[in-house]
Design an enzyme around this catalytic site. Structure first.
Site, PDB file in Angstrom:
ATOM      1  N   SER A   1       0.846  -1.186   0.000  1.00 52.87           N
ATOM      2  CA  SER A   1       0.000   0.000   0.000  1.00 52.87           C
ATOM      3  C   SER A   1       0.887   1.243   0.000  1.00 52.87           C
ATOM      4  CB  SER A   1      -0.890   0.006   1.253  1.00 52.87           C
ATOM      5  OG  SER A   1      -1.537   1.253   1.422  1.00 52.87           O
TER       6      SER A   1
ATOM      7  N   TYR B   1      -2.434  -1.001  10.820  1.00 49.81           N
ATOM      8  CA  TYR B   1      -2.525  -1.282   9.386  1.00 49.81           C
ATOM      9  C   TYR B   1      -1.317  -0.727   8.637  1.00 49.81           C
ATOM     10  CZ  TYR B   1      -3.942  -1.076   4.529  1.00 49.81           C
ATOM     11  OH  TYR B   1      -3.971  -1.205   3.161  1.00 49.81           O
TER      12      TYR B   1
END
Length: 267
Positions: A147, A160
């Site tokens: 990401s 996360y």
């Protein structure tokens, strides 16, 4: 985008998180190019529908394995089932992952431990299990979905962001180790993407997402697939995301963290 499975028309790609979002779009791409598929997701019902769809549309074999990847035994169970059926995995796509949103002292610990298991531990475990045979046969490809969160700390999504930093670091290191083996590892780093991800993370009202024009799953999957086939180590989706990732190097860590906090807050 490379559109031909030139190495072997009967290669097999294993895709986790295959029932929706980026994972499902990758399933479509691999199926179109003639790869046999092993599809992993929690919902056996969704996987069965997908398998029927592509069995009918393309001359490929689609095997489904319903698994909750937050269960520590899942990777070994997947590997053993494929070993017993003599299915060789030529391409591994570690796409499964999820997030939680909120202040770390208020979020649920069990959910975050499951997130770490799926985003990091399962990804590492599956890579370890399938990589040895890839190296032995002198060919293989692994796509790890990281990401743009990989590049900086992420207040309000602290765990996360940390898991995705791990995925990027791990992928780059192993890619270096594998030079000359015929096996490549690619880390795909998308920004916010149109999928069920934001809804599950309960972050639809954050400034990062609400009212923003974000990339669709199909586009992200195509970028990732092309980079995988070209053997690239890291690919960031979109010019804006590339600029944001690069800009981290020109600011202090404290400033970057403050900026991310501002972007993550609810409108």
């Amino acid at each position: 985008m490379k559109t031909t499975n030139q190495h072997n028309q009967k290669q097999t790609a294993l895709i986790t998180g295959a029932s929706s979002g980026i994972g499902y779009e990758l399933v479509k791409l691999f199926a179109r190019e003639g790869y046999n598929l092993v599809l992993i997701a929690r919902s056996g019902e969704k996987l069965a529908i997908i398998a029927q769809e592509f069995n009918q549309k393309y001359s490929i074999t689609v095997k489904v394995i319903p698994k909750d990847l937050s269960e520590p035994t899942s990777p070994e169970e997947i590997f053993q089932e494929l070993q017993q059926e003599n299915i060789t995995v030529d391409i591994l796509v570690n796409n499964a992952g999820f997030a939680t949103y909120g202040f770390f002292n208020e979020t649920d610990l069990n959910t975050e431990l499951e997130m770490m298991q799926v985003n990091m531990v399962c990804l590492t475990h599956l890579t370890k299990l399938f990589l040895k045979d890839m190296v032995k046969q002198g060919y293989g490809k692994i796509l790890n979905v990281a990401s743009t969160a990989s590049f900086q700390p992420g207040p309000l999504m602290a765990v996360y962001f940390a898991t995705k930093a791990y995925v990027l670091s791990f992928s780059e290191a192993i890619a270096n180790e594998l030079e000359g083996t015929g096996v490549t590892i690619t880390a795909l780093c998308p920004g916010p993407t149109e999928s069920g991800f934001q809804k599950r993370a309960a972050m639809e009202d954050s400034k990062l997402v609400k009212g923003q024009k974000i990339m669709d799953s199909e586009t992200v999957a195509k970028i990732g697939y092309t980079a995988l086939m070209e053997g690239k180590t890291v690919v960031i989706t979109g010019i804006k995301n590339k600029i944001l990732a690069a800009s981290v190097r020109f600011s202090t860590r404290k400033m970057v963290t403050k900026i991310v906090r501002s972007m993550q807050e609810r409108q």
